[in-house]
Design a protein around this motif. Structure first.
Motif, PDB file in Angstrom:
ATOM      1  N   SER A  68      43.964   2.429  51.370  1.00 12.87           N
ATOM      2  CA  SER A  68      43.662   3.771  51.856  1.00 12.87           C
ATOM      3  C   SER A  68      42.907   3.733  53.175  1.00 12.87           C
ATOM      4  CB  SER A  68      42.846   4.534  50.810  1.00 12.87           C
ATOM      5  OG  SER A  68      41.552   3.966  50.656  1.00 12.87           O
ATOM      6  N   GLU A  69      42.359   2.553  53.520  1.00 10.05           N
ATOM      7  CA  GLU A  69      41.612   2.387  54.770  1.00 10.05           C
ATOM      8  C   GLU A  69      42.409   1.615  55.814  1.00 10.05           C
ATOM      9  OE1 GLU A  69      38.605   3.512  55.395  1.00 10.05           O
ATOM     10  OE2 GLU A  69      38.076   4.282  53.403  1.00 10.05           O
ATOM     11  N   GLY A  70      43.647   1.268  55.474  1.00 10.30           N
ATOM     12  CA  GLY A  70      44.440   0.470  56.399  1.00 10.30           C
ATOM     13  C   GLY A  70      44.125  -1.011  56.323  1.00 10.30           C
ATOM     14  N   ILE A  71      43.461  -1.424  55.245  1.00 13.79           N
ATOM     15  CA  ILE A  71      43.123  -2.829  55.032  1.00 13.79           C
ATOM     16  C   ILE A  71      44.102  -3.407  54.014  1.00 13.79           C
ATOM     17  CG2 ILE A  71      41.404  -4.429  54.093  1.00 13.79           C
ATOM     18  CD1 ILE A  71      39.238  -2.507  55.062  1.00 13.79           C
ATOM     19  N   ARG A  72      44.702  -4.530  54.359  1.00 11.79           N
ATOM     20  CA  ARG A  72      45.642  -5.174  53.448  1.00 11.79           C
ATOM     21  C   ARG A  72      45.038  -6.492  52.950  1.00 11.79           C
ATOM     22  NH1 ARG A  72      49.193  -9.255  53.946  1.00 11.79           N
ATOM     23  NH2 ARG A  72      50.959  -9.333  52.507  1.00 11.79           N
ATOM     24  N   PHE A  73      44.383  -6.432  51.802  1.00 12.38           N
ATOM     25  CA  PHE A  73      43.826  -7.644  51.219  1.00 12.38           C
ATOM     26  C   PHE A  73      44.971  -8.553  50.766  1.00 12.38           C
ATOM     27  CE2 PHE A  73      40.162  -4.757  50.423  1.00 12.38           C
ATOM     28  CZ  PHE A  73      39.156  -5.524  51.002  1.00 12.38           C
ATOM     29  N   ASP A  74      44.926  -9.799  51.198  1.00 11.99           N
ATOM     30  CA  ASP A  74      45.924 -10.776  50.789  1.00 11.99           C
ATOM     31  C   ASP A  74      45.214 -11.849  49.956  1.00 11.99           C
ATOM     32  OD1 ASP A  74      47.943 -12.611  50.458  1.00 11.99           O
ATOM     33  OD2 ASP A  74      48.607 -12.585  52.548  1.00 11.99           O
ATOM     34  N   TRP A  75      45.053 -11.565  48.679  1.00  7.26           N
ATOM     35  CA  TRP A  75      44.246 -12.435  47.825  1.00  7.26           C
ATOM     36  C   TRP A  75      44.851 -13.829  47.678  1.00  7.26           C
ATOM     37  CZ3 TRP A  75      39.875 -10.238  47.821  1.00  7.26           C
ATOM     38  CH2 TRP A  75      39.749  -8.848  47.724  1.00  7.26           C
ATOM     39  N   ASP A  76      46.160 -13.939  47.739  1.00  7.77           N
ATOM     40  CA  ASP A  76      46.794 -15.254  47.605  1.00  7.77           C
ATOM     41  C   ASP A  76      46.535 -16.133  48.826  1.00  7.77           C
ATOM     42  OD1 ASP A  76      47.867 -14.628  45.122  1.00  7.77           O
ATOM     43  OD2 ASP A  76      49.717 -13.814  45.983  1.00  7.77           O
ATOM     44  N   ALA A  77      46.302 -15.499  49.972  1.00 18.52           N
ATOM     45  CA  ALA A  77      46.105 -16.265  51.213  1.00 18.52           C
ATOM     46  C   ALA A  77      44.638 -16.582  51.498  1.00 18.52           C
ATOM     47  CB  ALA A  77      46.698 -15.500  52.397  1.00 18.52           C
ATOM     48  N   VAL A  78      43.713 -15.866  50.835  1.00 18.27           N
ATOM     49  CA  VAL A  78      42.291 -16.052  51.124  1.00 18.27           C
ATOM     50  C   VAL A  78      41.875 -17.504  50.906  1.00 18.27           C
ATOM     51  CG1 VAL A  78      39.953 -15.525  50.308  1.00 18.27           C
ATOM     52  CG2 VAL A  78      41.605 -13.668  50.662  1.00 18.27           C
ATOM     53  N   VAL A  79      41.141 -18.038  51.891  1.00 16.77           N
ATOM     54  CA  VAL A  79      40.613 -19.398  51.798  1.00 16.77           C
ATOM     55  C   VAL A  79      39.147 -19.322  51.381  1.00 16.77           C
ATOM     56  CG1 VAL A  79      40.082 -21.523  53.057  1.00 16.77           C
ATOM     57  CG2 VAL A  79      42.195 -20.245  53.558  1.00 16.77           C
ATOM     58  N   VAL A  80      38.827 -19.924  50.255  1.00 18.35           N
ATOM     59  CA  VAL A  80      37.450 -19.958  49.766  1.00 18.35           C
ATOM     60  C   VAL A  80      36.693 -21.025  50.558  1.00 18.35           C
ATOM     61  CG1 VAL A  80      35.961 -20.377  47.775  1.00 18.35           C
ATOM     62  CG2 VAL A  80      38.169 -19.216  47.472  1.00 18.35           C
ATOM     63  N   ALA A  81      35.728 -20.590  51.345  1.00 14.75           N
ATOM     64  CA  ALA A  81      35.001 -21.520  52.213  1.00 14.75           C
ATOM     65  C   ALA A  81      33.641 -20.930  52.561  1.00 14.75           C
ATOM     66  CB  ALA A  81      35.800 -21.795  53.487  1.00 14.75           C
ATOM     67  N   GLY A  82      32.747 -21.779  53.038  1.00 17.80           N
ATOM     68  CA  GLY A  82      31.416 -21.330  53.447  1.00 17.80           C
ATOM     69  C   GLY A  82      31.479 -20.428  54.668  1.00 17.80           C
ATOM     70  N   THR A  83      30.469 -19.575  54.816  1.00 18.80           N
ATOM     71  CA  THR A  83      30.460 -18.612  55.923  1.00 18.80           C
ATOM     72  C   THR A  83      29.245 -18.748  56.840  1.00 18.80           C
ATOM     73  OG1 THR A  83      29.359 -16.972  54.501  1.00 18.80           O
ATOM     74  CG2 THR A  83      31.780 -16.906  54.609  1.00 18.80           C
ATOM     75  N   THR A  84      28.465 -19.797  56.666  1.00 17.70           N
ATOM     76  CA  THR A  84      27.268 -19.951  57.504  1.00 17.70           C
ATOM     77  C   THR A  84      27.621 -19.973  58.985  1.00 17.70           C
ATOM     78  OG1 THR A  84      26.133 -21.188  55.753  1.00 17.70           O
ATOM     79  CG2 THR A  84      25.264 -21.397  57.982  1.00 17.70           C
ATOM     80  N   ASN A  85      28.656 -20.720  59.349  1.00 15.18           N
ATOM     81  CA  ASN A  85      29.051 -20.778  60.759  1.00 15.18           C
ATOM     82  C   ASN A  85      29.549 -19.430  61.255  1.00 15.18           C
ATOM     83  OD1 ASN A  85      28.364 -23.414  61.265  1.00 15.18           O
ATOM     84  ND2 ASN A  85      30.414 -24.233  60.925  1.00 15.18           N
ATOM     85  N   ALA A  86      30.265 -18.707  60.405  1.00 11.77           N
ATOM     86  CA  ALA A  86      30.747 -17.382  60.799  1.00 11.77           C
ATOM     87  C   ALA A  86      29.568 -16.456  61.092  1.00 11.77           C
ATOM     88  CB  ALA A  86      31.637 -16.801  59.700  1.00 11.77           C
TER      89      ALA A  86
END
Length: 231
Positions: free
Chosen positions: A83-101
């Motif tokens: 509804s917000e124009g966001i397309r979550f792609d759960w199969d493609a998501v990479v589980v990784a740390g976000t400290t650098n981000a």
């Protein structure tokens, strides 16, 4: 007026919540006099490099949820995102740390300060934060990969050498950890959390209308120059 936000780049609720704030702030008549500061929150401080499991598998393991519960939650998020124009792609998501981000978000804030563009909904800090979330949730980007992060920064016209230096910066690493620790000490145990002028708190992925209301309320109660609260 000033808004502090505790947000996790790998939290879909933060993705939606900060997006809703930006939408409301874009309509706010005092946006030019409203600054926003993002504070890093780490859902899993121990997580560093990418892990092999899917987002659903990771959530089931880390949150102790049943697979059916995870699937229901992800489906609900997908519907909200659509509804917000966001397309979550759960199969493609990479589980990784976000400290650098989060370090890149710190760098973006410094660039905003250099350009004297720290107010409103379209600061580089806010746009970088959303771009990182979009890359993770919609494009399957590995946010622990320095090259990926540098490319994202370059998309905003940031020099690659500056982005690379940000990822190595101990000062930014300290800011990320400090923000996280402050949030923990404040009792933040779920994100996003929005703090308006140290007076009003809004938690979770609230609809944009809720932000319209709290922006108006916080503005009317903002500390006036010369008052004790404004010092």
């Amino acid at each position: 007026m000033h808004i502090d936000i505790w947000s996790a780049i790998d939290c879909p609720w933060s993705y939606l919540g900060v997006r809703h704030l930006r939408q409301a702030l874009g309509r706010f008549p005092h946006q030019a006099d409203t600054t926003v500061r993002l504070h890093a929150y780490l859902l899993n401080p121990e997580l560093d490099t990418a892990r092999p499991e899917s987002e659903a598998e990771y959530l089931a393991t880390s949150k102790g949820m049943k697979q059916t519960e995870v699937e229901a939650a992800l489906t609900a998020l997908s519907d909200m995102g659509a509804s917000e124009g966001i397309r979550f792609d759960w199969d493609a998501v990479v589980v990784a740390g976000t400290t650098n981000a989060h370090r890149l978000v710190c760098m973006a804030r410094d660039i905003d300060m250099e350009a004297d563009s720290t107010s409103g909904p379209d600061t580089l800090e806010l746009r970088m934060h959303e771009a990182l979330q979009r890359a993770r949730f919609e494009m399957g980007a590995d946010l622990s990969n320095p090259e990926t992060l540098i490319h994202i920064a370059q998309d905003f016209g940031v020099d690659g050498a500056r982005a690379a230096a940000a990822l190595e910066s101990q000062e930014y690493a300290g800011q990320v950890f400090s923000d996280f620790q402050i949030g923990v000490q404040m009792g933040v145990n779920a994100v996003p959390v929005f703090l308006f002028d140290n007076q009003f708190i809004l938690e979770g992925s609230q609809p944009a209308k809720a932000f319209d209301n709290v922006l108006a309320t916080a503005w009317s109660h903002r500390p006036q120059p010369g008052s004790e609260d404004a010092k």
